[in-house]
Design a protein around this motif. Structure first.
Motif, short mmCIF file in Angstrom:
data_model
loop_
_atom_site.label_atom_id
_atom_site.label_comp_id
_atom_site.label_asym_id
_atom_site.label_seq_id
_atom_site.Cartn_x
_atom_site.Cartn_y
_atom_site.Cartn_z
N MET A 1 1.00 -1.18 0.01
CA MET A 1 0.07 -0.13 -0.04
C MET A 1 1.01 1.26 0.02
O MET A 1 0.77 2.19 -0.88
CB MET A 1 -0.71 -0.11 1.25
N THR A 197 -12.27 5.58 1.12
CA THR A 197 -12.56 4.46 0.73
C THR A 197 -13.92 4.34 -0.05
O THR A 197 -14.05 3.79 -1.13
CB THR A 197 -12.60 3.20 1.81
N SER B 359 -8.34 -3.30 -1.92
CA SER B 359 -7.81 -4.39 -1.14
C SER B 359 -9.00 -5.39 -1.07
O SER B 359 -10.00 -5.20 -0.82
CB SER B 359 -6.94 -3.84 -0.22
N ARG B 361 -9.11 -6.35 2.01
CA ARG B 361 -9.94 -5.87 3.30
C ARG B 361 -10.88 -4.98 3.01
O ARG B 361 -12.01 -4.94 3.96
CB ARG B 361 -8.69 -5.04 4.27
N ASP B 362 -10.81 -3.86 2.09
CA ASP B 362 -11.73 -2.80 1.83
C ASP B 362 -12.97 -3.60 1.20
O ASP B 362 -13.97 -3.00 1.67
CB ASP B 362 -11.08 -1.70 0.93
N ARG B 380 -9.39 0.08 12.60
CA ARG B 380 -8.50 -0.84 11.66
C ARG B 380 -8.42 -2.13 12.65
O ARG B 380 -8.33 -3.17 11.80
CB ARG B 380 -7.37 0.01 11.75
N ASP B 384 -9.28 -5.72 11.04
CA ASP B 384 -7.96 -6.69 10.75
C ASP B 384 -8.49 -7.98 11.67
O ASP B 384 -8.45 -9.14 10.91
CB ASP B 384 -6.65 -6.23 11.52
N ASN B 400 -3.58 -12.49 2.17
CA ASN B 400 -2.82 -11.15 2.35
C ASN B 400 -4.15 -9.99 2.26
O ASN B 400 -4.68 -9.69 1.09
CB ASN B 400 -1.83 -10.99 1.25
N ASP B 402 -4.08 -6.92 1.87
CA ASP B 402 -3.56 -5.87 1.34
C ASP B 402 -3.74 -6.08 -0.10
O ASP B 402 -3.31 -5.20 -0.94
CB ASP B 402 -2.49 -5.25 1.82
#
Lengths: 353, 508
Positions: A1, A197, B359, B361-362, B380, B384, B400, B402
Motif C-alpha cells: 500500500m 474508501t 484491497s 480488506r476494503d 482498523r 483486521d 493477504n 492488502d
C-alpha cells in the motif's frame, strides 16, 4: 500500500525536484530563504503563496475526480466568492472593521457551500453528467458575480481582509497556512473516516457500490460541496491579495490548472484511487513552471509551449506504457524482461504486493 | 496423430508474479484437428498458460513453437498474427457496434480508401452461415443478442481471420443446454476443418463430451497429458485436486435433514405474493423460513436473477407485496434491503460485486462500512480481526488482506464477496450463481458453508444453473419458467429429472 502510493507520486516528485534544481542553477539564490521583519522570504515561499489557490481548488477537484466526476465551475465560484465578500464590505457601515471582514468571509464560504449543494444536486439527484452539470455554473457563475459587482471592479480597503491573501502569521504567509489547514482537514476527513474508501469505491465501480449499500448520492454530494468550499476560500485569497473583486478575471482558467494538478499528481481522470499528496505536488509543479519561465528568461510568446512540454513529459513518465518503452530503449530489447504486472496496466492498476 | 508436428508446442514454461510461481516447468502440446481441454482448479495456472500463449504475459523461461516456428510473444497482436485466436469467458467484443462491424473490425474490405459496406455485409453473411448463424442479421447491434450468440460471433471473428488455433476460455459458463449444444456443433465443425481448439471449462460433463485430449495442471505444475477416453471422471478430479476422494464424498453427501424454521412454527422471514415488475418477472409467491434454503431452478434467462434483484431492492417491484417477518415492506434500494438484514451476492462478480482496485480488506468490510455510514469508520483493529477471521474460515488465498482483489482468482474473489455479506450477519442471504466459474475445491467449501449457515438459522435463497447443486442444498425448490414462478417443489427424493419435467411441463 505504502509502496504503491510512493510509486504513484514518485515521478511528479522527481519532476518537481528537477524543476527546482534547474532554477537553482540559473539563479543560485533560488532555494535560499531569508528572514526580514519577522517574515520569511524566498522564491519557494513565493511559489507556495502564489500556488495556494490552485492547490486548494485541486484538493477539492481530486475528490470530485475520484468519484468519476469533474468540477468545471470552480473558477466561477472563485469569482462569486470574491464578489460577494467585497460587495458586502463596501456596502457595510464600517468597511474597515475586522468584524466586517469576518462576516464577509462567512458570506463567501456560505455562498460557496450553496453553490456546491447545487452542483451536487444536479449530479447526484438529477443525474446530469458532471461535465454538463458544472458547465452550467461555470457559465452562469460569472454572470452572477457580475450582477453582484454591478459589472465593476470593487476595491476594498480592509486590513483584516487583506491579511487573508497578503498577511503573515508565525513568519509564514497566511494563505499558505490556510492551504495547509485545508489539506490536513481533507486528509483527516477522508482517511480517518471511511469517506476516502467509499469515494474510491463509488469511483471504481458505481454499480457494485450501490449493491453493497453505499449511499452514493450522499458521497457525491459531499465531494461537490467540498470542492466548491475550497474554491470559495481560494476566491477569498485571490480577491484579498489584490483587495478587489474582479468578476471577469478572478480565477479565470483556474479549473484547468486544478485538473492538470490532479492528473500530474497521479490521480486518474477515470476515477477511483486518488492521492491528495500527489495533487499538492502537481499543483507545485504548475506553479514552479510559471516561476521557471521568468527565471530562465523565456520569452512570453513561448511560455505556454514550454509549460505544455513539461506537462506532457510528466504525464508520459507516469504512463506505464511510456515507461516500459523507455526501459526497453535503455536496456535494449530483452525478451522475457516484461513481467505480467508491469504490462499495459494503468498506474492505478499497479499490483500491490 | 502423434507423428504430426503439434500446431502449438510449449516446453518448460515458467511465469512468476511477485511472490508467486504461477507456472513452473509446464509442457503443453496442441494438435491440428483436436479439441484439447486444459483442466485444473482455480489458481492451477490455466489462465496464466493461456495468457502466455496469447501474448498477454511474457514467459520467464521456456519455449513456444507455433506451426514449427519458435515464437516470442510480447503482445496479443503478435500471437494473433501467428494464427492464435481467443474467445474469453466475458465476451470481449464491442456490444455497441453491429454484428458485421464486430466480425470484421479492423479488417473491413475497402474500396477506393473507404469501407466497402456491401462487402462487409456479404462477407459477414458467409461467415455466419458457416457457423449455422444464418438467422442473425449482420446489421443488428451486438447487444441485441444473447451472450451465447455473442460468443458465437466472437468465434465467427476467428473463423474470418482463418485462425489455426482457437482458444475457448470458459465459453459455456453462461449458456443454457441448447446454447451449449449449438456451440459444440460449431466447435466440432471447426475441429473437422483442422482447427486446433483449446477448451477450458469447469463443467466436467462438457469436457468429456467435447474433448479428445486433456492436460491437467495443479498449482502451476504439469500433472499430465491424457486421452480423454482413457481417463475416468474420478481419476481426473483426483488429479486436479491432488488428493483422494474425501472432498468429493462430502460433495455428494445429501443434507437430508429437516430444518428447524418451518418445523418449529416460526413465521417466515420473507413472504412475497404476486410480486413482480413490468417487463421483468411476475407472479412470484415465495416464502422463506429461518434456517431454510430455498432454491430457484429454471433455465438461464428464465427470470431467476430478476427475482433476486426484486427481493434485494436492486430493482423496484411495481406489483404484488413483500413481507419481512410479517410486516409489509417496500424495498426502494439495496440499502433498504440491507437495513432489513438481507444480503445479495450477484452472479456478475466483476460488474456487480468487486471493487477491483481496492484491497481484499476494503472489499470485505465494504457492506458493513456502508451501513455504518462514512463517518463511523470501522476501527482498523476490528477490520483486521474480521478479515483475518474470514480469510481463515473461508480459506481465502493469498491470505493477504492488502492484495488488490482484482488479482485474486475467481473462487477467492467469490469467497471475499461472500464474506462481505457474512460480516453483516444477514438474516436472508441471496446467492446468485455463487459457484459459477470456480473450481471444485472452492465449490465444495461454498456448498458446505451454505449448509452451515442454514443450520445456524440463516435463510438462504440459492440460485444456480446446476440443478444437481440446487437439489443437494435446497429444502424447497421454486421453479421459474418464462419470467414467472410456475411451481414449488418440496425437496424429498426429488431427482433432476423430476425438476426438469416440471420446467418442461410449465412450457405448455
Amino acid at each position: 500500500m505504502k509502496s504503491l502510493m510512493k510509486n504513484r507520486i514518485a515521478w511528479p516528485v522527481i519532476a518537481l525536484t528537477l524543476l527546482l534544481l534547474l532554477n537553482q542553477i540559473f539563479r543560485p539564490d533560488f532555494l535560499s530563504l531569508r528572514m526580514q521583519d519577522g517574515h520569511l522570504y524566498g522564491s519557494i515561499i513565493d511559489i507556495m503563496r502564489n500556488g495556494a489557490p490552485t492547490i486548494l481548488i485541486a484538493l477539492g477537484m481530486t475528490l470530485v475526480i475520484a468519484t468519476r466526476g469533474i468540477d468545471l465551475s470552480v473558477g466561477a465560484v472563485v469569482a462569486i466568492a470574491g464578489a460577494a465578500s467585497c460587495a458586502y464590505i463596501v456596502a457595510s457601515p464600517e468597511p474597515a472593521s475586522p468584524v466586517t471582514a469576518a462576516t464577509a468571509v462567512l458570506i463567501a464560504v456560505i455562498a460557496g457551500l450553496l453553490l456546491g449543494v447545487w452542483n451536487g444536486f444536479l449530479v447526484s439527484t438529477i443525474g446530469v453528467q458532471p461535465i454538463i452539470a458544472t458547465l452550467v455554473l461555470m457559465t452562469a457563475g460569472r454572470g452572477i458575480a457580475q450582477l453582484i459587482t454591478g459589472g465593476q471592479i470593487i476595491s476594498v480597503s480592509n486590513d483584516s481582509y487583506k491579511s487573508i491573501g497578503a498577511g503573515y502569521l508565525l513568519t509564514l504567509p497566511i494563505s499558505i497556512l490556510i492551504t495547509a489547514a485545508v489539506f490536513v482537514l481533507a486528509a483527516v476527513l477522508t482517511r480517518r473516516t471511511a469517506l476516502g474508501t467509499l469515494i474510491e469505491a463509488v469511483g471504481i465501480n458505481p454499480v457494485a457500490s450501490r449493491l453493497a449499500g453505499i449511499r452514493a448520492r450522499n458521497i457525491i454530494w459531499i465531494v461537490y460541496v467540498f470542492s466548491a468550499a475550497c474554491a470559495a476560500i481560494a476566491g477569498l485569497m485571490i480577491s484579498s491579495n489584490v483587495t478587489a473583486a474582479d468578476a471577469n478575471n478572478a480565477g479565470l482558467y483556474i479549473e484547468m490548472d486544478a485538473i492538470l494538478a490532479v492528473v500530474i499528481g497521479g490521480t486518474s481522470l477515470a476515477g477511483g484511487r486518488y492521492t491528495l499528496v500527489g495533487t499538492v505536488v502537481g499543483a507545485f509543479i504548475i506553479q514552479t513552471l510559471t516561476t521557471t519561465v521568468y527565471t530562465l528568461g523565456i520569452p512570453p510568446e513561448v511560455t505556454l509551449v514550454f509549460k505544455a512540454l513539461v506537462v506532457i513529459t510528466v504525464c508520459l513518465l507516469q504512463a506505464p506504457k511510456a515507461r516500459n518503452l523507455l526501459r526497453n530503449l535503455k536496456a535494449g530489447p530483452k525478451p522475457g524482461s516484461k513481467k505480467p504486472d508491469s504490462k499495459e496496466l494503468g498506474s492505478k492498476e499497479k499490483v500491490a504486493v | 496423430m502423434n507423428e504430426i508436428v503439434p500446431v502449438v508446442e510449449m516446453t518448460d514454461i515458467a511465469i512468476g508474479f511477485p511472490g508467486v510461481k504461477a507456472l513452473d516447468g509446464v509442457d503443453f502440446r496442441l494438435f491440428q484437428g483436436e479439441v484439447h481441454a486444459l483442466m485444473g482448479e482455480n489458481g492451477a495456472g490455466k489462465s496464466t498458460l493461456i495468457k502466455a500463449l496469447t501474448g498477454v504475459y511474457t514467459i520467464d523461461s521456456g519455449t513456444i513453437t507455433v506451426l514449427g516456428a519458435p515464437q516470442q510473444f510480447s503482445t496479443p497482436a503478435e500471437s494473433q498474427a501467428a494464427g492464435i485466436s481467443t474467445v474469453y469467458q466475458e465476451v470481449n467484443l464491442c456490444t455497441n457496434l453491429t454484428v458485421e462491424e464486430n466480425v470484421l473490425l479492423g479488417r473491413e474490405p475497402r474500396r477506393r480508401g473507404t469501407i466497402d459496406w456491401k462487402g462487409v455485409r456479404s462477407r459477414t453473411r458467409e461467415v455466419l452461415a458457416e457457423l449455422h448463424l444464418g438467422h442473425v442479421d449482420p446489421g443488428s447491434l451486438l447487444s441485441s443478442h444473447s451472450i451465447a450468440v455473442q460468443q458465437l460471433i466472437a468465434i465467427a471473428r476467428s473463423v474470418e481471420i482463418n485462425a489455426k488455433v482457437l482458444i475457448l476460455d470458459e465459453p459455456t459458463s453462461s449458456l443454457d443446454a441448447d446454447e451449449v449444444n449449438q456451440l459444440f456443433r460449431v466447435i466440432r465443425d471447426l475441429r473437422d476443418r483442422g482447427v486446433a481448439i483449446l477448451f477450458v471449462s469447469h463443467f466436467l460433463e462438457q469436457v468429456y463430451e467435447i474433448s479428445d485430449r486433456m492436460t491437467v495442471l495443479r498449482n502451476g505444475k504439469l500433472v499430465g497429458e491424457y486421452m480423454t477416453r482413457d481417463l475416468s471422471r474420478m481419476e481426473l478430479i483426483s488429479r486436479m485436486i491432488g488428493k483422494d476422494m474425501e472432498a468429493l464424498a462430502e460433495l455428494d453427501h445429501a443434507p437430508a435433514r429437516t430444518r428447524a424454521g418451518s418445523a418449529a412454527g416460526l413465521p417466515p422471514f420473507l413472504e412475497t405474493s404476486g410480486l413482480g415488475r413490468k417487463g421483468s418477472v411476475s407472479n412470484v409467491d415465495l416464502s422463506i423460513y429461518p434456517g431454510e434454503v430455498v432454491g430457484l431452478a429454471g433455465l438461464l434467462g428464465a427470470g431467476r436473477t430478476e427475482i433476486a434483484r426484486l427481493i434485494f431492492g436492486a430493482d423496484r417491484a411495481d406489483e404484488g407485496s413483500l413481507k419481512i417477518k410479517g410486516d409489509s415492506q417496500k424495498l426502494r434500494s439495496p440499502r433498504t434491503a440491507i437495513d432489513k438484514r438481507i444480503g445479495f451476492c450477484s452472479e456478475d462478480r466483476k460488474e456487480e460485486g468487486l471493487i477491483g482496485d481496492l484491497s481484499v480488506r476494503d472489499n470485505l468490510v465494504l457492506a458493513m462500512q456502508a451501513s455504518k455510514g462514512w463517518a463511523r469508520r470501522i476501527p482498523r483493529r476490528v477490520q483486521d480481526e474480521l478479515v483475518a477471521e474470514y480469510i481463515a474460515t473461508l480459506d481465502i488465498r493469498p491470505a493477504n488482506p492488502d492484495a488488490l482483489i482484482r488479482n485474486l482468482s475467481g473462487g477467492n474473489q467469490q469467497k471475499v464477496l461472500l464474506a462481505r455479506w457474512l460480516v453483516t450477519s444477514p438474516e436472508l442471504l441471496i446467492l446468485d450463481e455463487p459457484t459459477r466459474g470456480i473450481d471444485i475445491g472452492a465449490k465444495t467449501q461454498i456448498q458446505k458453508l451454505v449448509n452451515k449457515l442454514a443450520d445456524e438459522g440463516m435463510s438462504i435463497l440459492f440460485i444456480s444453473s446446476e440443478l444437481e447443486e440446487v437439489l443437494r442444498l435446497s429444502d424447497r425448490i421454486a421453479v421459474i419458467k418464462d419470467r414467472a414462478m410456475v411451481a414449488e417443489i418440496k425437496n424429498d427424493d426429488v431427482s433432476v429429472e423430476d425438476v426438469m419435467t416440471v420446467i418442461a411441463g410449465g412450457a405448455q
